[in-house]
Write a protein that holds these residues in place. Structure first.
Motif, mmCIF file in Angstrom:
data_model
loop_
_atom_site.group_PDB
_atom_site.id
_atom_site.type_symbol
_atom_site.label_atom_id
_atom_site.label_comp_id
_atom_site.label_asym_id
_atom_site.label_seq_id
_atom_site.Cartn_x
_atom_site.Cartn_y
_atom_site.Cartn_z
ATOM 1 N N GLN A 13 -8.077 -8.448 -24.578
ATOM 2 C CA GLN A 13 -7.513 -7.185 -24.113
ATOM 3 C C GLN A 13 -8.163 -6.740 -22.804
ATOM 4 O O GLN A 13 -7.481 -6.250 -21.900
ATOM 5 C CB GLN A 13 -7.699 -6.110 -25.177
ATOM 6 N N GLN A 14 -9.474 -6.918 -22.716
ATOM 7 C CA GLN A 14 -10.162 -6.554 -21.479
ATOM 8 C C GLN A 14 -9.655 -7.386 -20.308
ATOM 9 O O GLN A 14 -9.422 -6.862 -19.206
ATOM 10 C CB GLN A 14 -11.672 -6.752 -21.638
ATOM 11 N N GLN A 15 -9.476 -8.678 -20.535
ATOM 12 C CA GLN A 15 -9.003 -9.550 -19.460
ATOM 13 C C GLN A 15 -7.587 -9.191 -19.039
ATOM 14 O O GLN A 15 -7.269 -9.166 -17.842
ATOM 15 C CB GLN A 15 -9.081 -11.010 -19.908
ATOM 16 N N ASP A 16 -6.723 -8.895 -20.020
ATOM 17 C CA ASP A 16 -5.356 -8.519 -19.697
ATOM 18 C C ASP A 16 -5.331 -7.206 -18.912
ATOM 19 O O ASP A 16 -4.609 -7.086 -17.906
ATOM 20 C CB ASP A 16 -4.534 -8.372 -20.986
ATOM 21 N N PHE A 17 -6.118 -6.238 -19.349
ATOM 22 C CA PHE A 17 -6.151 -4.948 -18.672
ATOM 23 C C PHE A 17 -6.669 -5.087 -17.252
ATOM 24 O O PHE A 17 -6.084 -4.543 -16.311
ATOM 25 C CB PHE A 17 -7.024 -3.975 -19.466
ATOM 26 N N ARG A 18 -7.745 -5.846 -17.069
ATOM 27 C CA ARG A 18 -8.273 -6.032 -15.720
ATOM 28 C C ARG A 18 -7.229 -6.683 -14.813
ATOM 29 O O ARG A 18 -7.074 -6.302 -13.646
ATOM 30 C CB ARG A 18 -9.537 -6.883 -15.744
ATOM 31 N N GLY A 19 -6.474 -7.660 -15.358
ATOM 32 C CA GLY A 19 -5.437 -8.307 -14.566
ATOM 33 C C GLY A 19 -4.339 -7.344 -14.159
ATOM 34 O O GLY A 19 -3.802 -7.422 -13.050
ATOM 35 N N ARG A 20 -4.007 -6.402 -15.035
ATOM 36 C CA ARG A 20 -2.959 -5.430 -14.703
ATOM 37 C C ARG A 20 -3.467 -4.375 -13.716
ATOM 38 O O ARG A 20 -2.713 -3.921 -12.850
ATOM 39 C CB ARG A 20 -2.431 -4.778 -15.981
ATOM 40 N N VAL A 21 -4.726 -3.985 -13.849
ATOM 41 C CA VAL A 21 -5.311 -3.053 -12.873
ATOM 42 C C VAL A 21 -5.340 -3.697 -11.496
ATOM 43 O O VAL A 21 -4.902 -3.107 -10.498
ATOM 44 C CB VAL A 21 -6.732 -2.634 -13.306
ATOM 45 N N ARG A 22 -5.848 -4.924 -11.426
ATOM 46 C CA ARG A 22 -5.841 -5.641 -10.147
ATOM 47 C C ARG A 22 -4.420 -5.792 -9.612
ATOM 48 O O ARG A 22 -4.156 -5.595 -8.422
ATOM 49 C CB ARG A 22 -6.466 -7.021 -10.319
ATOM 50 N N GLY A 23 -3.516 -6.168 -10.504
ATOM 51 C CA GLY A 23 -2.139 -6.370 -10.080
ATOM 52 C C GLY A 23 -1.532 -5.123 -9.498
ATOM 53 O O GLY A 23 -0.864 -5.161 -8.453
ATOM 54 N N SER A 24 -1.742 -3.980 -10.157
ATOM 55 C CA SER A 24 -1.127 -2.737 -9.691
ATOM 56 C C SER A 24 -1.724 -2.274 -8.371
ATOM 57 O O SER A 24 -0.994 -1.913 -7.438
ATOM 58 C CB SER A 24 -1.288 -1.648 -10.757
ATOM 59 N N LEU A 25 -3.052 -2.276 -8.265
ATOM 60 C CA LEU A 25 -3.681 -1.775 -7.044
ATOM 61 C C LEU A 25 -3.469 -2.726 -5.863
ATOM 62 O O LEU A 25 -3.135 -2.288 -4.754
ATOM 63 C CB LEU A 25 -5.165 -1.534 -7.285
ATOM 64 N N LEU A 26 -3.634 -4.020 -6.095
ATOM 65 C CA LEU A 26 -3.407 -4.977 -5.012
ATOM 66 C C LEU A 26 -1.924 -5.104 -4.692
ATOM 67 O O LEU A 26 -1.536 -5.232 -3.524
ATOM 68 C CB LEU A 26 -3.989 -6.332 -5.385
ATOM 69 N N GLY A 27 -1.070 -5.057 -5.728
ATOM 70 C CA GLY A 27 0.364 -5.128 -5.487
ATOM 71 C C GLY A 27 0.864 -3.955 -4.674
ATOM 72 O O GLY A 27 1.690 -4.114 -3.765
ATOM 73 N N GLY A 28 0.357 -2.759 -4.980
ATOM 74 C CA GLY A 28 0.735 -1.593 -4.187
ATOM 75 C C GLY A 28 0.299 -1.723 -2.747
ATOM 76 O O GLY A 28 1.042 -1.383 -1.814
ATOM 77 N N ALA A 29 -0.914 -2.243 -2.529
ATOM 78 C CA ALA A 29 -1.413 -2.418 -1.168
ATOM 79 C C ALA A 29 -0.607 -3.470 -0.409
ATOM 80 O O ALA A 29 -0.317 -3.308 0.788
ATOM 81 C CB ALA A 29 -2.887 -2.798 -1.202
ATOM 82 N N ILE A 30 -0.224 -4.551 -1.082
ATOM 83 C CA ILE A 30 0.596 -5.574 -0.431
ATOM 84 C C ILE A 30 1.948 -4.991 -0.026
ATOM 85 O O ILE A 30 2.436 -5.221 1.088
ATOM 86 C CB ILE A 30 0.776 -6.788 -1.359
ATOM 87 N N GLY A 31 2.564 -4.232 -0.931
ATOM 88 C CA GLY A 31 3.838 -3.606 -0.590
ATOM 89 C C GLY A 31 3.710 -2.640 0.567
ATOM 90 O O GLY A 31 4.586 -2.570 1.447
ATOM 91 N N ASP A 32 2.627 -1.884 0.592
ATOM 92 C CA ASP A 32 2.340 -0.970 1.696
ATOM 93 C C ASP A 32 2.227 -1.736 3.005
ATOM 94 O O ASP A 32 2.850 -1.383 4.019
ATOM 95 C CB ASP A 32 1.044 -0.226 1.368
ATOM 96 N N ALA A 33 1.442 -2.818 2.994
ATOM 97 C CA ALA A 33 1.234 -3.599 4.212
ATOM 98 C C ALA A 33 2.505 -4.304 4.669
ATOM 99 O O ALA A 33 2.773 -4.415 5.869
ATOM 100 C CB ALA A 33 0.123 -4.623 3.973
ATOM 101 N N LEU A 34 3.308 -4.782 3.726
ATOM 102 C CA LEU A 34 4.549 -5.472 4.089
ATOM 103 C C LEU A 34 5.524 -4.514 4.758
ATOM 104 O O LEU A 34 6.234 -4.879 5.701
ATOM 105 C CB LEU A 34 5.189 -6.086 2.842
ATOM 106 N N GLY A 35 5.547 -3.271 4.276
ATOM 107 C CA GLY A 35 6.471 -2.298 4.848
ATOM 108 C C GLY A 35 5.948 -1.569 6.059
ATOM 109 O O GLY A 35 6.719 -0.944 6.796
ATOM 110 N N ALA A 36 4.625 -1.633 6.285
ATOM 111 C CA ALA A 36 4.021 -0.816 7.346
ATOM 112 C C ALA A 36 4.580 -1.115 8.722
ATOM 113 O O ALA A 36 4.765 -0.211 9.544
ATOM 114 C CB ALA A 36 2.500 -1.012 7.349
ATOM 115 N N GLY A 37 4.879 -2.383 8.984
ATOM 116 C CA GLY A 37 5.341 -2.761 10.313
ATOM 117 C C GLY A 37 6.787 -2.419 10.598
ATOM 118 O O GLY A 37 7.224 -2.503 11.752
ATOM 119 N N VAL A 38 7.551 -2.026 9.568
ATOM 120 C CA VAL A 38 8.964 -1.703 9.778
ATOM 121 C C VAL A 38 9.321 -0.328 9.239
ATOM 122 O O VAL A 38 10.489 0.073 9.286
ATOM 123 C CB VAL A 38 9.880 -2.767 9.119
#
Length: 371
Positions: A13-38
């Motif tokens: 459960q700890q491993q799954d939760f950490r993966g989802r926390v990383r996924g959400s925070l890094l995924g949000g940042a990637i989406g932000d960066a992908l859209g920033a230039g346009v």
């Protein structure tokens, strides 16, 4: 404020939760960066520069590829505030909106100072990250809302008429409080949105995103998380615009091949409910994170905002292993995001081993002071 029952975490459960926390925070940042230039460009302008399919990769902005905006900066400080709230609970001080507000005041300092103030030991480690000391298109509402130490509340919010997406886009981390009940996650996100945004639509859109991420972080489906969110919004006055936007996003899934026309029918402004609707639609129809994020940024609306919200949803749904490695490799602040994600996951799953009212790991209190 109570948070419900205390969870007992197994290793898986700890491993799954950490993966989802990383996924959400890094995924949000990637989406932000992908859209920033346009962000802010019309679809026609995007296609004229990047071809008929639109932007498919990071484009240089703010002097580099993979650069993030104030959306990611503020999200980082939201996480910092939530960790600090847990640590400060040992002192008997338990008011998470205040701790999140203090964290966002630390963000505000990065927008005017040349660099970290090493004399402020109570700032913690995040406020000492030099790369954060730069303006990346912060909104007037956030600069004004955090421009002094007075905290906006639901009774007396900052910027009473503000309805834009800047409170929404920093609110995914509230959903990562998986030990809380969904209605309390909603309430916390709404109260913290009032720090800068007074319009009920902006506040409840932030709450809606938090509840959706909360369901995903607990292992629910995206559709199931949306249905729970709709049920909770039905109990809140002023939620009609957010509810209508979410339902329109759900209905659009069945209307044909995903593309800019369906996306822009959901809205092309920076109003909170339209950004949320576009991001949700792209998360629902995206074949994978890469496809979903490309849909989320190729339209005439605020691409960084819609990309960030879509990335936070997809990252919480699929976890860190779904993050496109090429984008992750170039992402600005990746090491900071990873470090903060893992600290958050450790605090939420193993907090009692790190600190208590009578004892604490000195290193942890250096990172997240109780002051």
């Amino acid at each position: 404020m109570t948070t419900g029952t205390t969870a007992v975490w197994g290793r898986a459960q700890q491993q799954d939760f950490r993966g989802r926390v990383r996924g959400s925070l890094l995924g949000g940042a990637i989406g932000d960066a992908l859209g920033a230039g346009v962000s802010g460009l019309t679809l026609e302008a995007i296609r004229a520069t990047h071809g008929a399919e639109g932007v498919a990769d990071f484009v240089p902005v703010h002097g580099r590829r993979g650069a993030v905006t104030a959306v990611t900066q503020l999200t980082l400080f939201t996480v910092d505030g939530l960790i600090r709230a847990q640590v400060r609970r040992d002192t008997g001080a338990w008011h998470p909106p205040t701790d999140v507000h203090r964290a966002h005041l630390r963000w505000a300092a990065t927008q005017s100072a040349w660099g970290p103030d090493e004399r402020r030991k109570d700032n913690g480690w995040l406020a000492r990250e030099e790369w954060l000391y730069t303006r990346r298109a912060p909104t007037r509402e956030c600069l004004a809302g955090f421009g002094d130490s007075t905290m906006g509340t639901l009774a007396v919010p900052k910027n009473p008429a503000a309805r834009d997406s800047a409170a929404l886009t920093r609110s995914a981390p509230f959903g990562l409080l998986v030990g809380w009940e969904p209605q309390l996650v909603l309430q916390l996100a709404v109260e913290c949105a009032a720090h800068t945004h007074g319009h009920a639509t902006a506040q409840l859109a932030a709450g809606a995103l938090a509840v959706m991420v909360h369901g995903l972080a607990r292992g629910e489906t995206l559709d199931g998380s949306v249905q729970r969110t709709l049920a909770l919004l039905a109990e809140r006055p002023g939620g009609e615009q957010v509810t209508d936007a979410l339902r329109q996003a759900l209905g659009s899934v069945r209307q044909g091949i995903p593309g800019p026309a369906l996306i822009e029918a959901l809205g092309d402004t920076d109003s909170a409910e339209e950004v949320l609707a576009v991001a949700l639609y792209c998360a629902l129809v995206g074949e994978d994170m890469r496809h979903g994020l490309r849909l989320a940024v190729n339209h005439s609306g605020p691409s960084a905002a819609t990309g960030a919200v879509c990335g936070a949803l997809l990252g919480a749904l699929h976890g860190e292993t779904a993050l496109p490695p090429g984008w992750l490799a170039e992402l600005e602040g990746r090491s900071t995001l990873l470090e903060l994600s893992d600290d958050f996951a450790m605090e939420m799953t193993q907090g009692p081993a790190l600190h208590s009212p009578t004892a604490a790991a000195p290193g942890w209190l250096a990172r997240y002071p109780r002051d």
